[in-house]
Design an enzyme around this catalytic site. Structure first.
Site, short mmCIF file in Angstrom:
data_model
loop_
_atom_site.label_atom_id
_atom_site.label_comp_id
_atom_site.label_asym_id
_atom_site.label_seq_id
_atom_site.Cartn_x
_atom_site.Cartn_y
_atom_site.Cartn_z
N LYS A 57 -22.26 -10.21 -8.16
CA LYS A 57 -20.90 -9.79 -8.01
C LYS A 57 -20.38 -9.80 -6.34
O LYS A 57 -19.41 -10.26 -6.03
CB LYS A 57 -20.60 -8.55 -8.62
CG LYS A 57 -20.57 -8.68 -10.43
CD LYS A 57 -20.65 -7.42 -10.98
CE LYS A 57 -20.68 -7.71 -12.37
NZ LYS A 57 -20.99 -6.42 -13.26
N GLN A 101 -21.95 -0.16 -11.97
CA GLN A 101 -22.56 -0.94 -12.97
C GLN A 101 -23.48 -0.27 -14.12
O GLN A 101 -24.03 0.83 -13.60
CB GLN A 101 -23.68 -1.68 -11.85
CG GLN A 101 -24.63 -2.75 -12.95
CD GLN A 101 -23.82 -4.10 -13.28
OE1 GLN A 101 -22.92 -4.70 -12.57
NE2 GLN A 101 -24.12 -4.49 -14.61
N ASP A 124 -12.97 -2.89 -14.16
CA ASP A 124 -13.74 -3.19 -15.55
C ASP A 124 -12.95 -2.99 -16.86
O ASP A 124 -13.33 -3.72 -17.88
CB ASP A 124 -15.11 -2.53 -15.73
CG ASP A 124 -16.49 -3.36 -15.21
OD1 ASP A 124 -16.35 -4.47 -15.25
OD2 ASP A 124 -17.30 -2.43 -14.86
#
Ligand code: NDP
Length: 300
Positions: A57, A101, A124
């Site tokens: 990422k 994460q 997200d």
């Protein structure tokens, strides 16, 4: 049937196209606010798949000319310290997106952490505000993997109106948001899960079958309708005699070699949904930067 035939959906190629399409918008944002969009990535602990995901990422964010701010915390980090970091990043006007994460170490409550992220920086799309907006058809930041699946489907099939989509898996991060997105595209949607009886009777009715389970090669040819479009979200690491335990092989939730003989279209693992997830994260960061700073961009 050769696996090189065009019915294999190339997630890498589409993902690269999506990333390229962001570049003019990133330039517009730099012109208007004097800096590129900035993404803060928080990794807690040493989970090795998570380390790989975070590295990918960050690399992609930097490649496209955006800013990546990395926060690596020890697995002993207390929930309170993580919450304090999120409060700080929420306040920081130079940060447009915040990604924590998952999974987090067991002593940290994931729900509390996700809810602490400001909805406008929640790239997200897991925050309850963004989930509620998605469910009620309002503009929001959409979870990256479901959005990636939708873009793959639109690219492959065009208009999804009237198609029957069956999703295997009902998680908050994949199955449920994907169902909302497909409903908004006028597909008819069925979700099945571990308690569903006679799953294959339902999956064989699907024009679109999406597997988001986490069980290696669960979906076999007798689960699918001939010609169906198969999207495999699963990422499973299996040990093979060939490669040994130090080099686990990545496989999806679909038995690719067998199902590919019967499907109309199918995504591979790796190289299908995975790259789309990362591109959608970059897309969401650009969208968040533009909205927060009142900049008009092409991507909505
Ligand atoms: P979860 O574990 O949160 O959810 C799995 C779902 O599958 C649950 O709804 C579960 O049912 C259902 N399920 C489990 N076993 C069966 C079965 N035998 N038959 C039918 N349904 C079953 O997983 P996630 O949604 O987080 O992830 C799913 C997969 O996708 C994983 O492999 C993950 O690694 C991968 N993934 C890939 C991403 C990418 O970028 N490509 C991003 C995110 C995830 P129940 O609710 O009843 O327990």
């Amino acid at each position: 049937m050769s696996l090189k035939e065009p019915k294999i959906i190339d997630g890498k190629a589409l993902s690269n196209e999506l990333v390229q399409s962001l570049i003019p918008d990133i330039k517009t944002i730099i012109d208007e606010i004097g800096r590129p969009p900035a993404l803060a990535v928080i990794l807690v602990g040493e989970d090795s798949p998570s380390q790989i995901y975070v590295r990918n990422k960050i690399n992609k964010t930097l490649e496209v000319g955006m800013i990546s701010v990395e926060h690596r915390l020890s697995s002993e980090t207390k929930e309170k310290s993580l919450l304090n970091l999120i409060v700080e990043l929420n306040k920081n006007s130079e940060v447009d997106g915040i990604l924590v994460q998952l999974p987090l170490p067991k002593h940290i409550n994931e729900h509390s952490i996700i809810q602490a992220i400001s909805p406008e920086k929640d790239v997200d799309g897991f925050n309850i505000i963004n989930a509620g907006k998605l469910a009620t058809g309002q503009s929001n930041l959409v979870p990256c993997t479901p959005l990636g699946c939708l873009l793959l489907l639109r690219h492959t099939l065009g208009d999804l109106t009237g198609l029957h989509a069956v999703i295997i898996g009902r998680s908050n991060i994949v199955g449920k948001p994907l169902a909302q997105l497909l409903l908004a595209e006028n597909a008819s949607v069925t979700i099945v899960h571990s308690k569903t009886k006679n799953i294959s009777q339902i999956t064989t009715q699907a024009d679109i079958l999406i597997a988001a389970v986490g069980q290696a090669e669960l979906v076999k040819p007798d689960w699918i309708k001939p010609g169906a479009c198969i999207i495999d979200v699963g990422i499973n690491r299996i040990i093979t005699a060939e490669k040994g335990k130090d080099k686990p092989q990545l496989v999806g939730d679909v038995n690719f070699s067998e199902v590919a003989q019967k499907a109309g279209f199918i995504t591979p693992v790796p190289g299908g949904v995975g790259p789309m997830t990362i591109s959608c994260l970059l897309r969401n960061t650009v969208v968040a930067a533009a909205r927060r700073n009142g900049v008009e961009i092409k991507i909505k």
